[in-house]
Scaffold this motif. Structure first.
Motif, PDB file in Angstrom:
ATOM      1  N   ASN A 150      18.128  35.026 -64.011  1.00 43.50           N
ATOM      2  CA  ASN A 150      18.528  34.034 -65.012  1.00 43.50           C
ATOM      3  C   ASN A 150      20.048  33.996 -65.147  1.00 43.50           C
ATOM      4  N   TYR A 151      20.555  32.870 -65.667  1.00 47.15           N
ATOM      5  CA  TYR A 151      22.000  32.679 -65.846  1.00 47.15           C
ATOM      6  C   TYR A 151      22.379  32.891 -67.323  1.00 47.15           C
ATOM      7  N   PRO A 152      23.652  33.123 -67.623  1.00 44.86           N
ATOM      8  CA  PRO A 152      24.066  33.436 -68.998  1.00 44.86           C
ATOM      9  C   PRO A 152      23.590  32.432 -70.050  1.00 44.86           C
ATOM     10  N   HIS A 153      23.574  31.128 -69.716  1.00 48.52           N
ATOM     11  CA  HIS A 153      23.205  30.136 -70.729  1.00 48.52           C
ATOM     12  C   HIS A 153      21.729  30.226 -71.122  1.00 48.52           C
ATOM     13  N   GLN A 154      20.953  31.001 -70.376  1.00 46.68           N
ATOM     14  CA  GLN A 154      19.529  31.129 -70.662  1.00 46.68           C
ATOM     15  C   GLN A 154      19.230  32.286 -71.624  1.00 46.68           C
ATOM     16  N   PHE A 155      20.290  32.904 -72.156  1.00 48.24           N
ATOM     17  CA  PHE A 155      20.126  34.019 -73.079  1.00 48.24           C
ATOM     18  C   PHE A 155      20.744  33.684 -74.431  1.00 48.24           C
ATOM     19  N   SER A 156      20.277  34.357 -75.465  1.00 48.33           N
ATOM     20  CA  SER A 156      20.852  34.181 -76.805  1.00 48.33           C
ATOM     21  C   SER A 156      22.193  34.897 -76.889  1.00 48.33           C
ATOM     22  N   GLY A 157      22.947  34.635 -77.968  1.00 51.44           N
ATOM     23  CA  GLY A 157      24.255  35.264 -78.142  1.00 51.44           C
ATOM     24  C   GLY A 157      24.168  36.782 -78.165  1.00 51.44           C
ATOM     25  N   GLY A 158      23.190  37.315 -78.892  1.00 50.91           N
ATOM     26  CA  GLY A 158      23.018  38.766 -78.960  1.00 50.91           C
ATOM     27  C   GLY A 158      22.649  39.358 -77.612  1.00 50.91           C
ATOM     28  N   GLN A 159      21.789  38.649 -76.856  1.00 49.16           N
ATOM     29  CA  GLN A 159      21.398  39.128 -75.528  1.00 49.16           C
ATOM     30  C   GLN A 159      22.576  39.088 -74.559  1.00 49.16           C
ATOM     31  N   ARG A 160      23.407  38.050 -74.660  1.00 44.56           N
ATOM     32  CA  ARG A 160      24.590  37.971 -73.799  1.00 44.56           C
ATOM     33  C   ARG A 160      25.535  39.143 -74.074  1.00 44.56           C
ATOM     34  N   GLN A 161      25.687  39.500 -75.349  1.00 47.52           N
ATOM     35  CA  GLN A 161      26.554  40.638 -75.656  1.00 47.52           C
ATOM     36  C   GLN A 161      25.971  41.932 -75.097  1.00 47.52           C
ATOM     37  N   ARG A 162      24.648  42.060 -75.098  1.00 48.33           N
ATOM     38  CA  ARG A 162      24.000  43.233 -74.506  1.00 48.33           C
ATOM     39  C   ARG A 162      24.233  43.271 -72.994  1.00 48.33           C
TER      40      ARG A 162
END
Length: 346
Positions: A150-162
């Motif tokens: 998956n690409y970054p835009h497919q994750f929530s803000g909290g998941q991207r920070q993780r």
């Protein structure tokens, strides 16, 4: 405890069209094995510039005019960019404030997490992806195996920070620099990220420099706290010393301006005035124009550090033996009491 990083008399300036900005002025501190050091202060106080110098990530118009940054005894300031590339990401890693600007929107997250491992070690891409998967599970990405592509835009803000945290940790660095990693997140996700960092630190025994302006976060994460103002450290001590026995008027103001559960509908305390213009740093104590307790000597001579305890010191003339006894306003003391009850449960 072993010293991992020693910053000694660091001075950094920036060349601008308006002139030379004295951004960091004679900053010194140590970072020990397995500890979390929080650096706090208003925007422009020098927090991020100090830590970016440790990473060797200063802007092209920056000049390190004096000082040393010793990492395991070796001076980072004297290293070339090629030498820093071997350290950056492997031995010292950084978590940036905004994950969307840290992540490559065109690359699957599995490859992004594994990339640093492939660069710094001789393992195969397949093995690196396997380790990336383990780390994504560790930082709490649900269904990590299915989401590697998956690409970054497919994750929530909290998941991207993780994911950004996973990238920083993939080489198991000795030092992790967290530059306001929870600022863009809601309160619930903030708490989860803080707990995640504390948990990972215990497992890896890494050292963390945590940059923030949120003293509520500091109470939950830091072993020691350094307070910066006008490009200088003005007070440093253990978290309990800073919260229970602050000595610098600027620290009083920061603590007094913290909202508490009881402050709903009430006007918050604000430190009067503005930070100093570092194009022309003031003579004497940089905080004196905003300090209601300033004395004549504050306008003439920069205060040295005075020892409050073996682990606590502050640069204010109010600690000089001949200075008058001053206590913070009652309004600020009440806020401290409420804040300490909320933060430490006492």
């Amino acid at each position: 405890m072993n010293k991992i990083i020693e910053v000694k008399n660091l001075e950094i300036s920036f060349d601008t069209f308006a002139g030379k900005v004295q951004a960091i002025r004679n900053v010194s501190f140590d970072l020990y094995q397995g500890e979390t050091l929080a650096i706090v202060g208003e925007s422009g106080s020098g927090k991020s510039v100090t830590t970016r110098s440790i990473m060797g990530l200063l802007a092209s118009n920056a000049n390190i005019e004096n000082g040393e940054i010793l990492f395991n005894g070796s001076d980072i300031v004297k290293k070339s960019e090629k030498e820093m590339q071997k350290i950056r990401g492997k031995d010292i890693s950084m978590i940036f404030q905004d994950p969307m600007t840290s992540l490559d929107p065109t690359m699957p997250i599995g490859r992004q997490v594994a990339e640093s491992l492939v660069k710094h070690t001789k393992i195969s891409k397949k093995e690196a992806l396997k380790q990336a998967l383990e780390l994504l599970n560790l930082v709490g990405i649900p269904n990590a195996e299915k989401r590697l592509k998956n690409y970054p835009h497919q994750f929530s803000g909290g998941q991207r920070q993780r994911i950004v945290i996973a990238i920083a940790l993939i080489c198991y660095p000795q030092v992790l620099i967290a530059d306001e990693p929870t600022t863009a997140l809601d309160v619930t996700i903030q708490a989860q990220i803080i707990e995640l960092l504390k948990d990972i630190q215990q497992k890896m025994n890494s050292s963390i420099i945590f940059i923030t302006h949120d003293l509520g976060v500091v109470a939950n994460v830091a072993d020691r706290v350094a307070v910066m103002y006008g490009g200088k450290i003005v007070e440093i001590g253990t978290a309990r010393e800073i919260f229970y026995n602050p000595q610098h008027p600027y620290t009083w103001g920061l603590l007094g301006s913290m909202p508490t559960l009881e402050s709903t509908g009430k006007r918050l305390y604000a430190i009067p005035g503005s930070p100093p213009d570092l194009l022309k740093p003031p003579t004497g104590d940089a905080f004196y124009p905003r300090n209601e307790y300033a004395m004549k000597i504050d306008t003439e001579k920069e205060p040295p550090f005075f020892d409050v305890s073996p682990t606590h010191k502050a640069a204010t003339w109010l600690l000089a033996p001949q200075a008058p006894k001053v206590i913070p306003p009652e309004e600020i003391q009440i806020r401290w009491k409420k804040f300490k009850e909320n933060a430490f449960g006492e």
